[in-house]
Scaffold this motif. Structure first.
Motif, PDB file in Angstrom:
ATOM      1  N   ILE A 158     -28.188  30.772  -3.980  1.00  0.00           N
ATOM      2  CA  ILE A 158     -28.097  30.980  -2.432  1.00  0.00           C
ATOM      3  C   ILE A 158     -26.590  30.758  -2.059  1.00  0.00           C
ATOM      4  N   VAL A 159     -26.324  31.037  -0.774  1.00  0.00           N
ATOM      5  CA  VAL A 159     -24.985  31.088  -0.422  1.00  0.00           C
ATOM      6  C   VAL A 159     -24.759  29.895   0.770  1.00  0.00           C
ATOM      7  N   GLU A 160     -24.105  29.087   0.717  1.00  0.00           N
ATOM      8  CA  GLU A 160     -23.818  28.147   1.879  1.00  0.00           C
ATOM      9  C   GLU A 160     -22.365  28.455   2.316  1.00  0.00           C
ATOM     10  N   MET A 161     -22.454  27.816   3.649  1.00  0.00           N
ATOM     11  CA  MET A 161     -21.105  27.987   4.289  1.00  0.00           C
ATOM     12  C   MET A 161     -20.323  26.374   4.593  1.00  0.00           C
ATOM     13  N   VAL A 162     -19.353  26.382   3.830  1.00  0.00           N
ATOM     14  CA  VAL A 162     -18.678  25.048   3.879  1.00  0.00           C
ATOM     15  C   VAL A 162     -17.373  25.395   4.495  1.00  0.00           C
ATOM     16  N   GLU A 163     -16.910  24.946   5.851  1.00  0.00           N
ATOM     17  CA  GLU A 163     -15.632  25.053   6.547  1.00  0.00           C
ATOM     18  C   GLU A 163     -15.371  26.324   6.517  1.00  0.00           C
ATOM     19  N   GLY A 164     -16.410  26.936   6.738  1.00  0.00           N
ATOM     20  CA  GLY A 164     -16.158  28.582   7.262  1.00  0.00           C
ATOM     21  C   GLY A 164     -15.792  29.454   5.694  1.00  0.00           C
ATOM     22  N   GLU A 165     -16.105  28.599   4.671  1.00  0.00           N
ATOM     23  CA  GLU A 165     -15.976  29.515   3.579  1.00  0.00           C
ATOM     24  C   GLU A 165     -17.257  29.457   2.743  1.00  0.00           C
ATOM     25  N   GLU A 166     -17.666  30.938   2.295  1.00  0.00           N
ATOM     26  CA  GLU A 166     -18.694  30.986   1.491  1.00  0.00           C
ATOM     27  C   GLU A 166     -18.788  30.369   0.093  1.00  0.00           C
ATOM     28  N   ILE A 167     -19.824  29.526  -0.316  1.00  0.00           N
ATOM     29  CA  ILE A 167     -19.926  28.743  -1.739  1.00  0.00           C
ATOM     30  C   ILE A 167     -21.325  29.169  -2.121  1.00  0.00           C
ATOM     31  N   GLN A 168     -20.885  29.672  -3.433  1.00  0.00           N
ATOM     32  CA  GLN A 168     -22.385  30.113  -4.118  1.00  0.00           C
ATOM     33  C   GLN A 168     -22.876  28.783  -4.900  1.00  0.00           C
ATOM     34  N   VAL A 169     -24.294  28.947  -4.617  1.00  0.00           N
ATOM     35  CA  VAL A 169     -25.116  27.593  -4.949  1.00  0.00           C
ATOM     36  C   VAL A 169     -26.265  27.937  -6.051  1.00  0.00           C
ATOM     37  N   ALA A 170     -25.892  27.351  -7.349  1.00  0.00           N
ATOM     38  CA  ALA A 170     -26.811  27.759  -8.162  1.00  0.00           C
ATOM     39  C   ALA A 170     -28.384  26.853  -8.281  1.00  0.00           C
ATOM     40  N   VAL A 171     -29.511  27.359  -8.315  1.00  0.00           N
ATOM     41  CA  VAL A 171     -30.612  26.445  -8.039  1.00  0.00           C
ATOM     42  C   VAL A 171     -31.224  26.379  -9.522  1.00  0.00           C
ATOM     43  N   PHE A 172     -31.308  24.973 -10.042  1.00  0.00           N
ATOM     44  CA  PHE A 172     -31.998  24.798 -11.233  1.00  0.00           C
ATOM     45  C   PHE A 172     -33.156  24.219 -11.226  1.00  0.00           C
TER      46      PHE A 172
END
Length: 362
Positions: free
Chosen positions: A345-359
């Motif tokens: 999934i993708v999260e927005m952190v301080e205006g930046e897209e961060i890829q998040v791995a779900v395990f």
């Protein structure tokens, strides 16, 4: 996807060896030298496979121990249910279709007890011990994603005996036979789901199952049996899933194993295997979600670079409070964890897209 198969138990050659059916060679064999067999005693046996011409056989000491512990003398048919890659739950039936000692309601999903029968005209007769003294008039049967309401009665097939059997009949049963195109004498396995519900699996004459079924893992006993010498370096042999009804074991795709040791808990990081990082591009993730049952914990994913060679990715670590996560999941020190990547999934952190791995972690 093939999940289960039936075949005759070879009384003459066992416990020395058992030839597996052709459907195993064609749909389940992946070239490994052994398979993991979970018995109805909830113990795991790592049994060697031998390729003998066109045949694949189970043989040697672990197979003999499995038979001694799990297969009563009256068993004539074995039933293998795939729970994970090269991993099967095994049960067996007598000539009357009665199952040997089976699953425990308190510890293993919704598969409670089973029976093996052949389709009969004029309603379906089931062994009396299967439903015991249940006098409910209507049962719900689930098969191939469909549900049928069928009539049920206890019948006395032999007036000289007090033993009763179970009979499924009526319009609902007739519709089930038509919808599933069940032939006379076709092999069928019924599973008692409880609450007057049955699951039905159909098999071809070669023992191959016709439809998929929701398969839950066997809750293995702790402590486990000793690991055979030839499997000591296989991390799967040290893994025990404690997540009830966790059905994400069907393959080993996107999976890696890691031991919950002191380095992980005290230094708050787990090192991801190098080969896994390369294939799954772990250096592109900034965070990860660890999921176990109802527990969800957010952790960080960090790339550790070799400063002596700028730009070279050395390894990736998943950092966070592993000790707290382990406590919430009931994991003890030394547990071999299985981590399966199930989503990104993708999260927005301080205006930046961060890829998040779900395990999934189990």
């Amino acid at each position: 996807m093939d999940q289960q198969f039936l075949f005759p138990f070879d009384v003459n050659n066992n416990p020395n060896n058992q030839i597996l059916p052709r459907v195993f060679n064609e749909f389940f064999y992946n070239g490994e030298t052994y398979v993991f067999l979970n018995g109805n005693n909830r113990q795991r046996y790592i049994c060697l496979l031998m390729v003998d011409g066109d045949d694949i056989k189970l043989y040697k000491d672990e197979w003999a121990r499995f038979l001694e512990d799990n297969v009563p003398p009256h068993v004539t048919t074995l039933h293998f249910v795939k729970e994970a890659e090269s991993t099967f739950y095994v049960t067996g039936y007598s000539n009357l279709g009665v199952e040997g000692p089976g699953y425990d309601r308190r510890t293993v999903g919704n598969r409670l007890s089973r029976c093996l029968v052949r389709c009969t005209h004029g309603g379906q007769i089931l062994p009396g011990d299967f439903l015991q003294d249940i006098w409910k008039d209507v049962f719900k049967i689930y098969a191939n994603g469909l549900r049928f309401r069928v009539m049920h009665e206890r019948v006395q097939l032999n007036i000289q005996s007090v033993v009763r059997s179970n009979r499924l009949f009526g319009y609902g049963w007739e519709q089930l036979v038509i919808a599933l195109e069940i032939a006379e004498e076709q092999l069928m396995v019924f599973t008692n789901l409880g609450d007057n519900k049955l699951n039905l699996a159909l098999f071809f004459n070669n023992g191959r199952c016709m439809h998929e079924e929701l398969v839950f893992p066997t809750m293995l006993r702790i402590p486990p049996r000793p690991i055979a010498a030839y499997a000591l370096h296989d991390k799967r042999a040290k893994h025990i899933c404690s997540w009830k009804a966790h059905n994400s074991h069907i393959n080993e795709n996107d999976v890696f194993y890691a031991e919950l040791d002191g380095t992980v808990t005290e230094f708050y990081h787990l090192t991801v295997p190098k080969e896994y990082c390369e294939v799954h591009m772990m250096h592109t993730y900034g965070k990860a979600l660890l999921v176990h049952n109802q527990e969800v914990v957010s952790v960080n994913v960090k790339v550790i670079q070799d400063r002596t060679r700028p730009g070279r990715i050395n390894h990736v670590k998943i950092t966070g409070n592993w000790k707290k996560f382990a406590g919430r999941c009931g994991f003890i020190l030394g547990k071999m964890m299985r981590l399966k990547l199930i989503n990104t999934i993708v999260e927005m952190v301080e205006g930046e897209e961060i890829q998040v791995a779900v395990f999934h972690v189990c």
